[in-house]
Write an enzyme that holds these catalytic residues in place. Structure first.
Site, PDB file in Angstrom:
ATOM      1  N   LYS A  80       0.844  -1.201   0.000  1.00 50.42           N
ATOM      2  CA  LYS A  80       0.000   0.000   0.000  1.00 50.42           C
ATOM      3  C   LYS A  80       0.876   1.247   0.000  1.00 50.42           C
ATOM      4  O   LYS A  80       1.897   1.287   0.701  1.00 50.42           O
ATOM      5  CB  LYS A  80      -0.909  -0.014   1.235  1.00 50.42           C
ATOM      6  CG  LYS A  80      -1.927   1.124   1.279  1.00 50.42           C
ATOM      7  CD  LYS A  80      -2.802   1.028   2.521  1.00 50.42           C
ATOM      8  CE  LYS A  80      -3.857   2.100   2.578  1.00 50.42           C
ATOM      9  NZ  LYS A  80      -4.668   2.020   3.816  1.00 50.42           N
ATOM     10  N   SER A 154      -9.705   1.992   2.926  1.00 48.64           N
ATOM     11  CA  SER A 154      -8.830   2.721   2.034  1.00 48.64           C
ATOM     12  C   SER A 154      -7.825   1.851   1.277  1.00 48.64           C
ATOM     13  O   SER A 154      -7.275   2.297   0.279  1.00 48.64           O
ATOM     14  CB  SER A 154      -8.050   3.768   2.833  1.00 48.64           C
ATOM     15  OG  SER A 154      -7.174   3.142   3.748  1.00 48.64           O
ATOM     16  N   SER A 178      -9.792  -0.285   7.219  1.00 48.51           N
ATOM     17  CA  SER A 178      -9.221  -0.107   5.870  1.00 48.51           C
ATOM     18  C   SER A 178      -8.522  -1.335   5.287  1.00 48.51           C
ATOM     19  O   SER A 178      -8.205  -1.345   4.101  1.00 48.51           O
ATOM     20  CB  SER A 178      -8.246   1.062   5.861  1.00 48.51           C
ATOM     21  OG  SER A 178      -8.945   2.275   5.793  1.00 48.51           O
TER      22      SER A 178
END
Lengths: 483, 93
Positions: A80, A154, A178
């Protein structure tokens, strides 16, 4: 498309074992990932930055270093874009860090050594704030199950990459769901470890008392192996736990015979889609059939979790994002005086959701409102922890849906913050309490994946993973690469 | 209701430039969000201690010794503007 014995059909741990046995090289694996990314990335947009050349170079270095390698090192990783990667730009999905290049790898990556095989940096909501990956300066990521829908967020890029086979496994971060919510919406496993179990050093901070790095994988065993790789104490993160790391794979297949599992009624009712609730109920029955003692575990304050979270997280954001000021790195917009430079840099550098959260947090912390909002939310947090303590006196594991709905359409909620925030209703209590939680695909509703969430007490990941493995076995779902 | 003046005040505290349109839009959204958050104020928590960190850590210390860190060159290499070995900023007003 690859042949019948495609490496893309393997789980990460199966691929790791083949690499360890010398059947496949890390370089071959990296090539396969690069090719798949080339094929589907135009449709998915799972990455802000892809690093095909670096992946091959690092994979060759891993191959050359046979002997004394950790099992996980040969399997390429999707990271990420809020986790710092040495020499690879790290944007946090924000314009303000468009050209930011970290000087070191995040500590969570250290057990991959200097030759971390990173295939790319995954797209995410800006600074990990969002539940759809639409709040990225680099365009939305699409859900591989239905390209008109969001992958969740997210960590939506990480989830979509794993669901689309653009890699075998990924790291995400979980501040208020997330990791788990996008895993649920993309039909993969997402694990949020105990707060402090994984170092936050090099993770660009969102809300420091909630943030944790977690695995996003095709199955529970992959999640256990990746947790093994990232867990541990780190003197560079004063909130990292100085607690021994157990072997997460040993007891994985022990089953749920005699395990006490509590279904949380407050997270099964209002606001939860019927199709989602049915999957959670079916999984609970399945676990009972597999030998678990299943009952009801009330968390009376869970309805206050979301409002408390939406005070605490933005308050921490307003403080953490103060460092993006155009002075030492990142975007600078020129102006005559330093204050105008700060304002213009932040105006141009941050997107709508980041601005909203900074404003909300600064307001909640400002003089005259601090006690009513921030101090009160911290007390609610205590109540939520007490609820969990009472529940864990009677149950080993708690069960609920991960998210209230299946994947929604791109654009559907992006201008309605309250509708967007409601996605996190089942997820935030675990963050506020710092306990581990995992989302496991439980089945389909409307043809889209539904995640079932399991939660357990601090540092009991071995029990959580064991229950998750059993959940995977009773669930009406197997990983399938999309599209 | 949050007034436009309050929104501008908070934006100034946060050193965040906002257009007039953004001021109006964010003001309305903050109102809606704060309305939904109000419900935590109905709880009587006067005697409840606050939680700042879920692991209840306090005073985590490390040995205070010298160790290698970033060189000056590394620390400065992404500076938007530098003057010799320093970060440069516009006039401090």
């Amino acid at each position: 498309m690859a042949g019948s014995h495609s490496l893309l059909d393997l789980t990460a741990h199966a691929l790791a074992e083949e690499i360890e046995a010398g059947e496949v090289s890390a370089r071959e694996a990296a090539e396969v990932a690069n090719t798949r990314i080339g094929e589907v990335e135009d449709e998915i947009n799972a990455f802000v930055t892809t690093t095909p050349g670096l992946a091959l170079e690092r994979a060759e270095a891993v191959d050359a270093r046979n002997g004394g390698r950790n099992l996980w090192e040969g399997v390429p990783l999707v990271v990420k874009d809020v986790l710092s990667t040495r020499g690879v730009r790290t944007t946090c999905g924000s314009r303000i860090l468009e050209n930011f290049e970290p000087l070191y790898d995040a500590s969570a990556l250290r057990n991959f050594g200097d030759d971390l095989i990173v295939v790319g940096k995954a797209n995410c909501d800006e600074f990990a704030m969002g539940s759809s990956t639409e709040n990225s300066a680099y365009g939305p990521t699409r859900n591989p199950w239905d390209l008109g829908r969001v992958p969740g967020g997210s960590s939506g890029g990480s989830a979509a990459a794993v669901a689309a086979g653009e890699g075998w496994w990924a790291l995400g971060t979980d501040t208020g769901g997330s990791v788990r919510q996008p895993a649920a919406l993309c039909g993969i496993v997402g694990l949020k470890p105990t707060y402090g179990r994984v170092s936050r050093h090099g993770l660009i901070a969102f809300a420091s008392s909630l943030d944790v790095v977690g695995p996003m994988t095709r199955d529970v065993r992959d999640g256990a192996l990746l947790l093994q790789a990232i867990a541990g104490h780190d003197p560079r993160d004063s909130t990292s736990a100085n607690v021994e790391v157990p072997d997460y794979l040993t007891n994985l297949e022990d089953g749920v015979e005699g395990l006490r599992i509590g279904v949380v009624p407050e997270l099964m009712g209002e606001g939860i889609e019927p199709g989602v609730r049915e999957v959670a109920e079916r999984v609970a029955s399945g676990l009972e059939g597999a030998g678990a003692e299943v009952g009801e575990a009330s968390l009376p304050h869970s309805g206050y979790g979301l409002p408390a979270y939406y005070i605490i997280a933005p308050a921490e954001v307003s403080s953490n994002l103060a460092r993006f000021d155009g002075v030492r790195y990142g975007l600078r917009v020129s102006a005559d005086g330093v204050h105008e430079m700060y304002r213009k840099t932040r105006e141009e550098g941050f997107g709508a959701e980041a601005k909203r959260r900074i404003m909300l947090g600064a307001y909640a912390l400002s003089s005259g409102y601090y006690d009513a909002y921030y101090a009160q939310a911290q007390k609610v947090r205590t109540r939520i922890i007490e609820d969990f303590q009472a529940a864990f006196a009677r149950y080993d594991v708690l069960l609920s849906p991960t998210a209230p709905t299946v994947a929604f359409e791109i654009g559907e909620k992006v201008d309605d913050p309250l509708a967007m925030y409601a996605n996190d209703i089942c997820a935030v209590p675990a963050n506020l309490a710092g306990i581990p939680a995992i989302s496991v695909p439980g089945g389909l509703s409307e043809g889209l994946p539904v995640g079932v969430q399991l939660m357990s007490d601090h540092f009991t990941e071995p029990t959580l993973l064991r229950a998750a493995r059993a959940t995977e076995q009773v669930a009406d779902f197997r990983y399938q690469m999309k599209p | 209701m949050i007034s436009e003046e309050q929104v501008r005040h908070v934006a100034n505290l946060a050193r965040l430039g906002l257009t007039d349109d953004e001021i109006e839009k964010i003001g309305g959204q903050l109102d809606a969000i704060l309305d939904s958050i109000e419900k935590i104020r109905e709880l009587d928590l006067a005697d409840v201690p606050p939680t700042a960190n879920p692991l209840d850590l306090s005073n985590v210390l490390r040995p205070d010794g010298p160790r290698p860190e970033l060189s000056q060159e590394e620390a400065l290499f992404q500076a938007p503007e530098r003057v010799e070995d320093l970060f440069a900023v516009p006039r401090i007003d």
